[in-house]
Design a protein around this motif. Structure first.
Motif, PDB file in Angstrom:
ATOM      1  N   GLN A 117      54.325  34.228  25.885  1.00  0.00           N
ATOM      2  CA  GLN A 117      53.126  33.563  25.387  1.00  0.00           C
ATOM      3  C   GLN A 117      51.831  33.991  26.060  1.00  0.00           C
ATOM      4  O   GLN A 117      50.791  33.392  25.822  1.00  0.00           O
ATOM      5  N   TYR A 118      51.873  34.994  26.915  1.00  0.00           N
ATOM      6  CA  TYR A 118      50.663  35.337  27.648  1.00  0.00           C
ATOM      7  C   TYR A 118      49.597  35.975  26.773  1.00  0.00           C
ATOM      8  O   TYR A 118      48.416  35.865  27.052  1.00  0.00           O
ATOM      9  N   GLU A 119      49.974  36.666  25.716  1.00  0.00           N
ATOM     10  CA  GLU A 119      48.985  37.354  24.879  1.00  0.00           C
ATOM     11  C   GLU A 119      48.404  36.387  23.855  1.00  0.00           C
ATOM     12  O   GLU A 119      49.076  35.976  22.914  1.00  0.00           O
ATOM     13  N   GLY A 120      47.136  35.992  24.056  1.00  0.00           N
ATOM     14  CA  GLY A 120      46.456  35.144  23.074  1.00  0.00           C
ATOM     15  C   GLY A 120      47.072  33.780  22.917  1.00  0.00           C
ATOM     16  O   GLY A 120      47.194  33.273  21.802  1.00  0.00           O
ATOM     17  N   LEU A 121      47.456  33.158  24.027  1.00  0.00           N
ATOM     18  CA  LEU A 121      48.101  31.846  23.953  1.00  0.00           C
ATOM     19  C   LEU A 121      47.192  30.816  23.281  1.00  0.00           C
ATOM     20  O   LEU A 121      47.621  30.035  22.444  1.00  0.00           O
ATOM     21  N   VAL A 122      45.927  30.781  23.638  1.00  0.00           N
ATOM     22  CA  VAL A 122      44.962  29.844  23.057  1.00  0.00           C
ATOM     23  C   VAL A 122      44.027  30.635  22.144  1.00  0.00           C
ATOM     24  O   VAL A 122      43.346  31.542  22.601  1.00  0.00           O
ATOM     25  N   PHE A 123      44.003  30.300  20.867  1.00  0.00           N
ATOM     26  CA  PHE A 123      43.162  31.086  19.960  1.00  0.00           C
ATOM     27  C   PHE A 123      42.161  30.255  19.185  1.00  0.00           C
ATOM     28  O   PHE A 123      41.329  30.800  18.475  1.00  0.00           O
ATOM     29  N   GLY A 124      42.223  28.930  19.288  1.00  0.00           N
ATOM     30  CA  GLY A 124      41.314  28.133  18.481  1.00  0.00           C
ATOM     31  C   GLY A 124      40.893  26.837  19.137  1.00  0.00           C
ATOM     32  O   GLY A 124      41.548  26.334  20.054  1.00  0.00           O
ATOM     33  N   ARG A 125      39.789  26.315  18.648  1.00  0.00           N
ATOM     34  CA  ARG A 125      39.286  25.020  19.115  1.00  0.00           C
ATOM     35  C   ARG A 125      38.677  24.285  17.932  1.00  0.00           C
ATOM     36  O   ARG A 125      37.962  24.866  17.112  1.00  0.00           O
ATOM     37  N   LEU A 126      38.981  22.994  17.854  1.00  0.00           N
ATOM     38  CA  LEU A 126      38.374  22.116  16.864  1.00  0.00           C
ATOM     39  C   LEU A 126      37.504  21.087  17.577  1.00  0.00           C
ATOM     40  O   LEU A 126      37.959  20.424  18.516  1.00  0.00           O
ATOM     41  N   ASP A 127      36.261  20.983  17.145  1.00  0.00           N
ATOM     42  CA  ASP A 127      35.400  19.882  17.582  1.00  0.00           C
ATOM     43  C   ASP A 127      35.351  18.887  16.432  1.00  0.00           C
ATOM     44  O   ASP A 127      34.804  19.193  15.361  1.00  0.00           O
ATOM     45  N   LEU A 128      35.917  17.704  16.650  1.00  0.00           N
ATOM     46  CA  LEU A 128      36.065  16.719  15.589  1.00  0.00           C
ATOM     47  C   LEU A 128      35.194  15.499  15.858  1.00  0.00           C
ATOM     48  O   LEU A 128      34.900  15.158  17.011  1.00  0.00           O
ATOM     49  N   ASP A 129      34.821  14.852  14.780  1.00  0.00           N
ATOM     50  CA  ASP A 129      34.193  13.534  14.848  1.00  0.00           C
ATOM     51  C   ASP A 129      34.894  12.671  13.805  1.00  0.00           C
ATOM     52  O   ASP A 129      34.667  12.813  12.599  1.00  0.00           O
ATOM     53  N   HIS A 130      35.767  11.781  14.279  1.00  0.00           N
ATOM     54  CA  HIS A 130      36.578  10.980  13.362  1.00  0.00           C
ATOM     55  C   HIS A 130      35.740   9.949  12.618  1.00  0.00           C
ATOM     56  O   HIS A 130      36.249   9.305  11.682  1.00  0.00           O
ATOM     57  N   ALA A 131      34.470   9.824  13.004  1.00  0.00           N
ATOM     58  CA  ALA A 131      33.588   8.901  12.283  1.00  0.00           C
ATOM     59  C   ALA A 131      33.031   9.523  11.006  1.00  0.00           C
ATOM     60  O   ALA A 131      32.420   8.824  10.194  1.00  0.00           O
ATOM     61  N   LEU A 132      33.222  10.837  10.805  1.00  0.00           N
ATOM     62  CA  LEU A 132      32.694  11.497   9.606  1.00  0.00           C
ATOM     63  C   LEU A 132      33.240  10.865   8.332  1.00  0.00           C
ATOM     64  O   LEU A 132      32.542  10.773   7.314  1.00  0.00           O
ATOM     65  N   SER A 133      34.476  10.458   8.361  1.00  0.00           N
ATOM     66  CA  SER A 133      35.114   9.887   7.171  1.00  0.00           C
ATOM     67  C   SER A 133      34.949   8.367   7.115  1.00  0.00           C
ATOM     68  O   SER A 133      35.496   7.731   6.210  1.00  0.00           O
ATOM     69  N   ARG A 134      34.217   7.793   8.098  1.00  0.00           N
ATOM     70  CA  ARG A 134      34.001   6.337   8.111  1.00  0.00           C
ATOM     71  C   ARG A 134      32.484   6.084   8.148  1.00  0.00           C
ATOM     72  O   ARG A 134      31.855   6.158   9.201  1.00  0.00           O
ATOM     73  N   GLU A 135      31.927   5.884   6.992  1.00  0.00           N
ATOM     74  CA  GLU A 135      30.468   5.750   6.879  1.00  0.00           C
ATOM     75  C   GLU A 135      29.954   4.612   7.764  1.00  0.00           C
ATOM     76  O   GLU A 135      30.477   3.492   7.748  1.00  0.00           O
ATOM     77  N   GLY A 136      28.915   4.912   8.571  1.00  0.00           N
ATOM     78  CA  GLY A 136      28.297   3.905   9.414  1.00  0.00           C
ATOM     79  C   GLY A 136      28.966   3.709  10.753  1.00  0.00           C
ATOM     80  O   GLY A 136      28.446   2.972  11.605  1.00  0.00           O
ATOM     81  N   ALA A 137      30.113   4.338  10.981  1.00  0.00           N
ATOM     82  CA  ALA A 137      30.820   4.169  12.251  1.00  0.00           C
ATOM     83  C   ALA A 137      30.141   4.991  13.335  1.00  0.00           C
ATOM     84  O   ALA A 137      29.545   6.041  13.061  1.00  0.00           O
TER      85      ALA A 137
END
Length: 738
Positions: free
Chosen positions: A87-107
């Motif tokens: 697993q040494y080659e490219g073990l980490v390839f992505g990142r998500l920055d999430l905001d779970h309030a996007l789907s909850r209006e006004g939260a």
């Protein structure tokens, strides 16, 4: 893709800061990986320490339990350590920055950062540092779009070299980025595609789009077909589907296995690291020339011979050869049994063979044929006591000696080599092959004998013969007494019988001639029965002949299938016959279709050139939309046959200046010897390859040598030229030869 109106361009200092942030997290992940490796090593050592005993003699139950515990611990620890080591080659390839309030209006904002990689890693508090890319929590990395963001603010792709982060590229999923969110680059997908390709396909898990992800995660049942033109990512989608199936239903697919079949050995070498790098080892990767155990083939027949061998009508020739006489075997049986001279002539032996083979495989019918021969022998005598005659016939040394020559265990490869004799091919091929076709077929078998190499098309013929003949049975290891050995060495002339005219000069299983070195290579190893797999994945499926579909069908009787192809790139001329054989292989399973319509590989200038060429003869070709431009048109140059080597070297040198990665010289057979010294040049960046072997491959730049000659010599004509013209990502030179 990120809308450019809402993309914040980061300056150099910001990019450096973002890389430093990601490097800090990746360092933490690798530190945890090192701890996990150390723990696995300790568990393995503990396992080895268990079950040890200095006692001799009987082993008690508790000692047996200790040995079992030791073996289980050692096995599982070693397996875990092996997984971590890969697993040494490219073990980490992505990142998500999430905001779970996007789907909850006004939260209020509810932010989360989630890293995606090849396997899950947790810290000492069991908090996730990396989410496995196949886990449901990673789905948004592939599925999120600006239309349906799935709570994703920013999707980031990490470009890594080993444990070092060397770059980041972002896609923004919302109309306006929060103030604290830096967006880097022009979009992860195109940035990944414009980077150089190496000698092996890079794992582009990080850039799979939503429609590709839907194909990857489709139902494991039935037949999943993935179609699309060149450069649309069909192969990568299919390979990641194989990994996903192993992940989602491990018990079924790990125990049953997955067979991945590609068009050539060059292709399998190119992609062999993709699945193991994702942590999956339960995959058998084969080219069409080595699907059958006991056959390894890379040589290609001429288009005429390949079409002949691939057509279903060749099965009648093979059936007659499999059921016919063994060349150089005795054609009359004579022996002295129970005081009677016995003779069974050729017509009677032929009737026995036909009757026995009506419902049995040849290699499994030895007992049945011996019984039938006994009845024919008694019919020729009809004197004395029948029971006594049959008892003496059974196990008679002269009978055994005759059967070893007349009814030997037959290797299917040997039967195919019998057909190097044109007279035998014409006889067995009557009503199936024209005289010219029979001579072509026999000549191809003589080429195999002369070179000691099978052709790719031969593998399917051997498999067909193996299904007719049955697996070669090992001889029973009987111990004979001293006098029996003496008697066997002195078998009377009745036992060797009368040898009829040779049925073929290729030599049979009963031939006493010592095999030549090329023949030994052809018959090396053993042909086993077809294995059964839980899933069969076929790439470049449009090229398979009907006989090759039957070969794969024997391995996929109870399998689900993933099938990848593009009719416009087909090298098999009779699409309807292939389609019938393909449907027979699939059976009545449900079907689903995914179509890829965007070309990510080729610069638009290169693909437009290739599209014009193929549309001239294939107006209904499935032409995807190329999304990337370089502003550089393909270069067209001319040379003579005498100067082709010089012209190719000049073209290669120019391309090496323009691209950082690989350059392929795609040449017809006519110039292969002249260009041999190009292969491996520039530290391995240059490869010399034939047009058919380019299937499924890609390069930074290509030199296409003599397109009309490629069209003339290729089974698919202009379609194979189209394949060659769509291998380059950035630059292409087309060299006409006068």
């Amino acid at each position: 893709m990120t809308d450019s109106d809402h993309t914040t361009r980061a300056d150099t200092a910001e990019v450096a800061r973002e890389i430093a942030v990601e490097q800090a997290h990746v360092d933490l992940v690798y530190a945890e990986l090192a701890k996990a490796q150390a723990r696995a090593g300790l568990v393995e050592a503990d396992g080895l320490a268990r079950g040890r005993t200095d006692r001799t003699g009987d082993v008690r139950d508790e000692e047996l339990t200790g040995l079992f515990e030791r073996d289980a611990l050692v096995f599982n620890a070693a397996r875990r350590r092996s997984t971590l080591d890969t697993q040494y080659e490219g073990l980490v390839f992505g990142r998500l920055d999430l905001d779970h309030a996007l789907s909850r209006e006004g939260a209020p904002p509810d932010r989360e950062v989630r890293y995606i990689g090849r396997l899950g890693v947790r810290d000492d508090d069991y908090e996730p540092l990396v989410v496995d890319w196949r886990a449901p929590a990673a789905a948004a990395f592939y599925r999120a779009t600006p239309v349906e963001p799935m709570d994703v603010l920013r999707r980031r792709v990490l470009r890594c070299k080993g444990p070092d982060v060397v770059g980041v590229e972002d896609d923004l999923m919302v109309a306006e980025a929060p103030d604290d969110l830096v967006v880097v680059g022009d979009g992860a997908l195109l940035a990944a595609l414009t980077r150089s390709r190496g000698a092996q396909m890079r794992d582009i898990v990080a850039t799979i789009q939503r429609h590709q992800d839907e194909a990857i995660r489709a139902s494991a049942r039935g037949v999943t077909e993935i179609t699309g033109g060149p450069g649309t990512g069909k192969t990568v989608v299919a390979l990641h589907r194989a990994a996903y199936l192993l992940y989602s239903d491990r018990r079924r697919f790990e125990s049953g296995g997955i067979l991945v079949v590609g068009p050539s050995s060059a292709y399998t070498a190119y992609i062999e690291r993709v699945l193991p790098s994702l942590g999956e080892e339960s995959v058998t990767l084969r080219s069409l020339g080595d699907v059958v155990d006991g056959i390894t083939a890379t040589r290609l027949d001429s288009p005429e011979v390949a079409a002949l061998k691939g057509s279903l009508r060749i099965r009648r020739l093979l059936a007659r050869a499999a059921g016919g006489r063994v060349p150089d075997a005795p054609q009359v049986f004579r022996a002295f049994v129970a005081g009677h001279a016995v003779r069974v002539d050729t017509p009677a032996l032929d009737r026995i063979r036909s009757r026995v083979l009506r419902d049995r495989q040849r290699n499994l019918a030895t007992k049945a044929v011996e019984a039938a021969l006994a009845e024919a022998a008694w019919a020729s005598v009809r004197e004395g006591d029948r029971a006594e005659f049959m008892d003496r016939f059974d196990g008679h040394l002269e009978v055994e000696a005759f059967l070893q020559q007349w009814w030997p265990q037959v290797d299917p490869r040997e039967v195919l080599l019998w057909l190097a004799d044109p007279e035998l091919v014409r006889r067995h091929g009557q009503g199936v092959l024209t005289p010219d076709e029979a001579d072509l077929f026999a000549a191809s078998m003589r080429e195999a004998l002369e070179t000691g190499t099978w052709s790719v098309a031969d593998a399917a013929l051997v498999d067909d013969l193996a299904a007719r003949l049955g697996t070669v049975q090992d001889a029973p290891s009987e111990e004979r007494g001293f006098y029996e050995i003496e008697e066997l060495d002195d078998v009377s002339q009745f036992g060797v019988a009368e040898v009829g005219p040779s049925a073929g000069s290729a030599g049979g299983a009963g031939s006493r001639t010592a095999p030549s070195e090329p023949r030994e290579r052809l018959l090396h190893g053993r042909v086993e029965g077809p294995g059964e797999y839980a899933h069969v994945l076929v790439d470049e499926a449009q090229d398979l002949s009907p006989m090759q579909w039957r070969m794969l069908g024997r391995r996929g009787r109870y399998s689900s299938w993933t099938v990848v192809g593009d009719a416009a790139q087909a090298s098999w001329p009779d699409a309807q016959e292939a389609a019938r054989a393909r449907e027979e292989a699939f059976g009545s399973q449900e079907r689903r279709l995914f179509h890829m319509d965007t070309n990510y590989r080729n610069a638009r200038e290169i693909f437009d050139y290739a599209a014009r060429v193929v549309r001239a003869e294939v107006p209904d070709a499935d032409i995807p939309a190329a999304v990337r431009e370089t502003g550089v048109q393909p270069v067209e140059a001319r040379t003579t046959a005498a100067e082709v080597a010089v012209a190719v070297r000049d073209a290669v040198e120019a391309l090496l200046e323009d691209v950082e990665g690989s350059v392929a010289v795609v040449t017809p057979r006519r110039y292969a010897a002249q260009l041999a010294d190009v292969d491996g040049a520039a530290g391995g960046r240059v490869v010399l390859i034939d047009p058919m072997s380019t299937k499924g491959l890609e390069y930074d730049a290509t030199v296409i040598v003599d397109p009309p000659e490629i069209t003339r010599e290729s089974p698919g004509g202009i379609r194979v030229l189209y394949v060659a013209l769509t291998r380059a990502a950035h630059r292409m030179t087309v060299l006409a030869v006068d």
